[in-house]
Motif scaffolding. Structure first.
Motif, PDB file in Angstrom:
ATOM      1  N   GLN A  30     -13.166   0.274   5.550  1.00 34.62           N
ATOM      2  CA  GLN A  30     -11.992  -0.145   4.588  1.00 34.62           C
ATOM      3  C   GLN A  30     -11.614   0.770   3.324  1.00 34.62           C
ATOM      4  N   GLN A  31     -12.789   1.384   2.752  1.00 31.47           N
ATOM      5  CA  GLN A  31     -12.904   2.193   1.849  1.00 31.47           C
ATOM      6  C   GLN A  31     -12.088   3.504   2.265  1.00 31.47           C
ATOM      7  N   ALA A  34      -8.502   3.198   2.455  1.00 25.67           N
ATOM      8  CA  ALA A  34      -7.907   2.980   1.212  1.00 25.67           C
ATOM      9  C   ALA A  34      -7.981   4.498   0.426  1.00 25.67           C
ATOM     10  N   ILE A  35      -8.898   5.305   0.648  1.00 23.34           N
ATOM     11  CA  ILE A  35      -8.831   6.406   0.008  1.00 23.34           C
ATOM     12  C   ILE A  35      -7.963   7.149   0.477  1.00 23.34           C
ATOM     13  N   SER A  38      -4.831   6.193  -1.177  1.00 24.11           N
ATOM     14  CA  SER A  38      -4.748   6.581  -2.528  1.00 24.11           C
ATOM     15  C   SER A  38      -4.069   8.160  -2.603  1.00 24.11           C
ATOM     16  N   THR A  76     -22.221   3.076  -3.691  1.00 30.69           N
ATOM     17  CA  THR A  76     -21.270   2.254  -3.643  1.00 30.69           C
ATOM     18  C   THR A  76     -21.007   1.759  -5.022  1.00 30.69           C
ATOM     19  N   GLU A  80     -17.314   2.643  -7.077  1.00 31.56           N
ATOM     20  CA  GLU A  80     -16.780   1.705  -7.761  1.00 31.56           C
ATOM     21  C   GLU A  80     -16.543   2.119  -9.454  1.00 31.56           C
ATOM     22  N   LEU A  83     -13.712   4.639  -9.466  1.00 29.39           N
ATOM     23  CA  LEU A  83     -12.397   4.052  -9.267  1.00 29.39           C
ATOM     24  C   LEU A  83     -11.983   3.385 -10.481  1.00 29.39           C
ATOM     25  N   GLN A 113      -7.388  -3.252  -5.651  1.00 26.52           N
ATOM     26  CA  GLN A 113      -8.079  -3.740  -4.368  1.00 26.52           C
ATOM     27  C   GLN A 113      -9.301  -3.167  -4.241  1.00 26.52           C
ATOM     28  N   GLN A 114      -9.623  -1.786  -4.066  1.00 24.53           N
ATOM     29  CA  GLN A 114     -10.787  -1.370  -3.858  1.00 24.53           C
ATOM     30  C   GLN A 114     -11.920  -1.654  -4.757  1.00 24.53           C
ATOM     31  N   GLN A 117     -13.018  -5.346  -3.827  1.00 26.33           N
ATOM     32  CA  GLN A 117     -13.739  -5.359  -2.797  1.00 26.33           C
ATOM     33  C   GLN A 117     -15.446  -4.665  -2.961  1.00 26.33           C
ATOM     34  N   LEU A 118     -15.316  -3.681  -3.750  1.00 26.43           N
ATOM     35  CA  LEU A 118     -16.658  -3.275  -4.043  1.00 26.43           C
ATOM     36  C   LEU A 118     -17.359  -4.189  -5.030  1.00 26.43           C
TER      37      LEU A 118
END
Length: 182
Positions: A30-31, A34-35, A38, A76, A80, A83, A113-114, A117-118
């Protein structure tokens, strides 16, 4: 409360925890998506780096060692935090940045959103900061403070935003490398 009510509450909590942990198992994928999204949105926000800004280019020196931890959970937490800093920078004083407003808003939404999630996965795994993690947090804070001060010193002009955008691209690329290794 009767026994049946307690059993229902217990089952709800168990299901919530199970669903949350399943979502965390797919976090790297997912990350990564998303990256990638981004990075595309950063490109879509503005055009190529303006020639007139080349002479103003500054090196902020991203602290790469914060993304080279011994434990996956530590990475992780660092991601986070990065971000969150990027979200903060791109959430204020953007009046002189000549960017596509829709792409900027989408970029902010993807970042948010990222982060969500994190945070959810960090809470699920009950990650705690140790001394080394605190040192990494301070390095990141110092790095992003330089960028924030640069923007303020340049009075948030167009070139300072373009330089910051290029630097955020580098940050996201560092994160992408780490995520691909996980």
């Amino acid at each position: 409360m009767n026994t049946f009510g307690l059993i229902q509450i217990g089952l709800i909590m168990l299901c919530t925890t199970t669903i949350s942990s399943l979502q965390c198992n797919h976090l790297p994928l997912q990350q990564r998506k998303a990256i990638e999204n981004s990075l595309q949105l950063l490109d879509k926000m503005g055009e190529k780096f303006p020639q007139q800004c080349l002479r103003e280019k500054v090196s902020f020196r991203f602290p790469e060692q914060v993304l080279k931890p011994r434990q996956k959970e530590t990475a992780t937490v660092a991601i986070e935090e990065i971000l969150q800093h990027i979200f903060y920078i791109f959430s204020k004083n953007l009046t002189l940045a000549a960017w596509d407003g829709t792409a900027l808003e989408q970029f902010q939404n993807v970042l948010y959103q990222q982060i969500e999630q994190l945070e959810a996965c960090a809470i699920t795994k009950q990650i705690h900061y140790f001394r080394s993690k605190e040192v990494n947090r301070l390095k990141l804070k110092k790095y992003f403070k330089k960028i924030d001060c640069f923007l303020k010193d340049q009075q948030h002009n167009m070139c300072s935003w373009e330089i910051s955008r290029a630097e955020m691209r580098r940050c996201l690329q560092f994160i992408d490398k780490v995520i691909r290794k996980v």
